[in-house]
Enzyme design. Structure first.
Site, PDB file in Angstrom:
ATOM      1  CG  ASN A   9      -1.729   1.232   1.382  1.00  0.00           C
ATOM      2  OD1 ASN A   9      -1.836   2.021   0.436  1.00  0.00           O
ATOM      3  ND2 ASN A   9      -2.326   1.432   2.553  1.00  0.00           N
ATOM      4  CD1 TRP A  10       4.041   1.149  -2.374  1.00  0.00           C
ATOM      5  CD2 TRP A  10       3.872   1.821  -4.511  1.00  0.00           C
ATOM      6  NE1 TRP A  10       4.874   0.354  -3.125  1.00  0.00           N
ATOM      7  CE2 TRP A  10       4.791   0.753  -4.444  1.00  0.00           C
ATOM      8  CE3 TRP A  10       3.604   2.399  -5.746  1.00  0.00           C
ATOM      9  CZ2 TRP A  10       5.447   0.259  -5.569  1.00  0.00           C
ATOM     10  CZ3 TRP A  10       4.254   1.909  -6.873  1.00  0.00           C
ATOM     11  CH2 TRP A  10       5.171   0.846  -6.779  1.00  0.00           C
ATOM     12  CE  LYS A  11      -0.195   3.495   4.598  1.00  0.00           C
ATOM     13  NZ  LYS A  11      -0.081   3.659   6.041  1.00  0.00           N
ATOM     14  CG  HIS A  95      -5.966   2.214   5.037  1.00  0.00           C
ATOM     15  ND1 HIS A  95      -5.522   3.215   5.861  1.00  0.00           N
ATOM     16  CD2 HIS A  95      -4.973   1.304   4.954  1.00  0.00           C
ATOM     17  CE1 HIS A  95      -4.293   2.920   6.253  1.00  0.00           C
ATOM     18  NE2 HIS A  95      -3.933   1.764   5.712  1.00  0.00           N
ATOM     19  CD  GLU A  97      -2.969   5.876   6.451  1.00  0.00           C
ATOM     20  OE1 GLU A  97      -2.915   5.888   5.211  1.00  0.00           O
ATOM     21  OE2 GLU A  97      -2.078   5.370   7.162  1.00  0.00           O
ATOM     22  CD  GLU A 167      -3.722  -1.887   7.508  1.00  0.00           C
ATOM     23  OE1 GLU A 167      -2.623  -2.171   7.017  1.00  0.00           O
ATOM     24  OE2 GLU A 167      -4.328  -0.842   7.244  1.00  0.00           O
ATOM     25  N   GLY A 173       2.432   2.809  10.700  1.00  0.00           N
ATOM     26  CA  GLY A 173       3.421   3.855  10.492  1.00  0.00           C
ATOM     27  C   GLY A 173       4.105   4.317  11.765  1.00  0.00           C
ATOM     28  CB  SER A 212       5.072  -1.230  12.115  1.00  0.00           C
ATOM     29  OG  SER A 212       4.702   0.135  12.282  1.00  0.00           O
ATOM     30  N   GLY A 233       2.808  -0.851   4.316  1.00  0.00           N
ATOM     31  CA  GLY A 233       3.010   0.526   3.893  1.00  0.00           C
ATOM     32  C   GLY A 233       4.492   0.809   3.716  1.00  0.00           C
ATOM     33  N   GLY A 234       5.096   1.376   4.745  1.00  0.00           N
ATOM     34  CA  GLY A 234       6.485   1.845   4.680  1.00  0.00           C
ATOM     35  C   GLY A 234       7.475   0.868   4.071  1.00  0.00           C
TER      36      GLY A 234
HETATM   37  P1  PGA Z   1       2.771   0.673   7.627  1.00  0.00           P
HETATM   38  O1  PGA Z   1       1.310   0.887   6.959  1.00  0.00           O
HETATM   39  O2  PGA Z   1       3.275  -0.653   7.123  1.00  0.00           O
HETATM   40  O3  PGA Z   1       3.592   1.828   7.122  1.00  0.00           O
HETATM   41  O4  PGA Z   1       2.576   0.666   9.104  1.00  0.00           O
HETATM   42  C1  PGA Z   1       0.414  -0.177   6.830  1.00  0.00           C
HETATM   43  C2  PGA Z   1      -0.897   0.287   6.253  1.00  0.00           C
HETATM   44  O5  PGA Z   1      -1.406   1.352   6.648  1.00  0.00           O
HETATM   45  O6  PGA Z   1      -1.473  -0.383   5.360  1.00  0.00           O
END
Ligand code: PGA
Length: 253
Positions: A9-11, A95, A97, A167, A173, A212, A233-234
């Site tokens: 997930n590159w956001k 998600h 966010e 999540e 993050g 994470s 994500g990251g």
């Molecule tokens: P993260 O994000 O791996 O950077 O914690 C995960 C996500 O929000 O899908």
């Protein structure tokens, strides 16, 4: 048997040029006999170019969001048929966010699930609790309600295409991952609800963990019986680390 499934997930990171550079560096690193399924969810504007770059590779294309209506006056939104045209097989919905920063409610997520199913795009439905909810001992209550409401439109006959992602908001993050035990406890609860609702099909639904996830913690998470993959994500932003994650993620279970 549930095939492990990793989704990047590159956001709001990587436009077209950066997405193509990633594909050029990442695809040659993939083993021919990839045991784990893998997909990448770039920003909307990079879907088309990345989809072309991934064609013929084992990597699927995913969207980060969708609007449930098929067309109309919805400034800034993207319809399911547009995702089909760009080559998406999956779309992330709900998600945290989106839920927290953009006020999306589970009923809206359920509308998105229905719209995706109508277009044969598999929904990746995210659920997860805040730190306050966890500390108040309300994790199961919050996640259970998100799950019921977000899946309200999913008929049992279509349950097999669903992917769930747990999540915990406090782990996204932040560098603070749920321990494998903490995650498994919630995954087992989600599994039980899915089986209750969909019968045997619920047992085949993959439940990803997200928050994470890194190359050095993914194997321990995936070793848990109900953790079937990861939403990353990251650690998915660099070809080296996403390839290392894949390598650590093991085979069919
Ligand atoms: P993260 O994000 O791996 O950077 O914690 C995960 C996500 O929000 O899908």
């Amino acid at each position: 048997m549930r095939r492990p499934f990793l989704v990047a997930n590159w956001k709001m990171q990587k436009g077209r040029a950066a997405a193509l550079a990633f594909a050029r560096a990442f695809l040659p690193r993939l083993a021919d006999d990839l045991e784990t399924e893998v997909a990448i969810a770039p920003p909307f504007v990079a879907l088309d170019a990345l989809g072309r770059a991934l064609a013929g590779s084992p990597v699927a294309l995913a969207a980060q969001n969708v609007h449930p209506e098929s067309q109309g006056a919805f400034t800034g939104e993207i319809a399911p048929a547009m995702l089909v045209e760009a080559g998406c097989s999956y779309a992330i919905v709900g998600h945290s966010e989106r839920r927290v920063l953009f006020g999306e409610q589970s009923a809206f997520v359920a509308d998105k699930v229905a719209a995706l199913l109508a277009h044969d795009i598999a929904p990746i439905v995210c659920v997860g609790e805040s730190l306050e909810a966890r500390e108040a001992g309300r994790s199961f209550e919050v996640i259970g309600a998100q799950l019921e409401e977000s899946l309200a439109t999913l008929p049992p006959a279509r349950a097999a295409v669903l992917v769930m992602a747990y999540e915990p908001r406090w782990a996204i993050g932040t560098g603070r991952t749920a321990t494998p035990g903490q995650a498994q406890e919630v995954h087992a609860m989600i599994r039980a609800r899915l089986v209750e609702r969909f019968g045997a099909a619920g047992d085949a639904i993959r439940i990803q963990y997200g928050g994470s996830v890194k190359p050095d913690n993914v194997a321990a998470l995936l070793a848990e019986p109900d953790i079937d993959g990861a939403l990353v994500g990251g650690a998915s932003l660099e070809p080296e680390s996403f390839a290392a994650l894949l390598q650590q993620s093991g085979g069919p279970r």
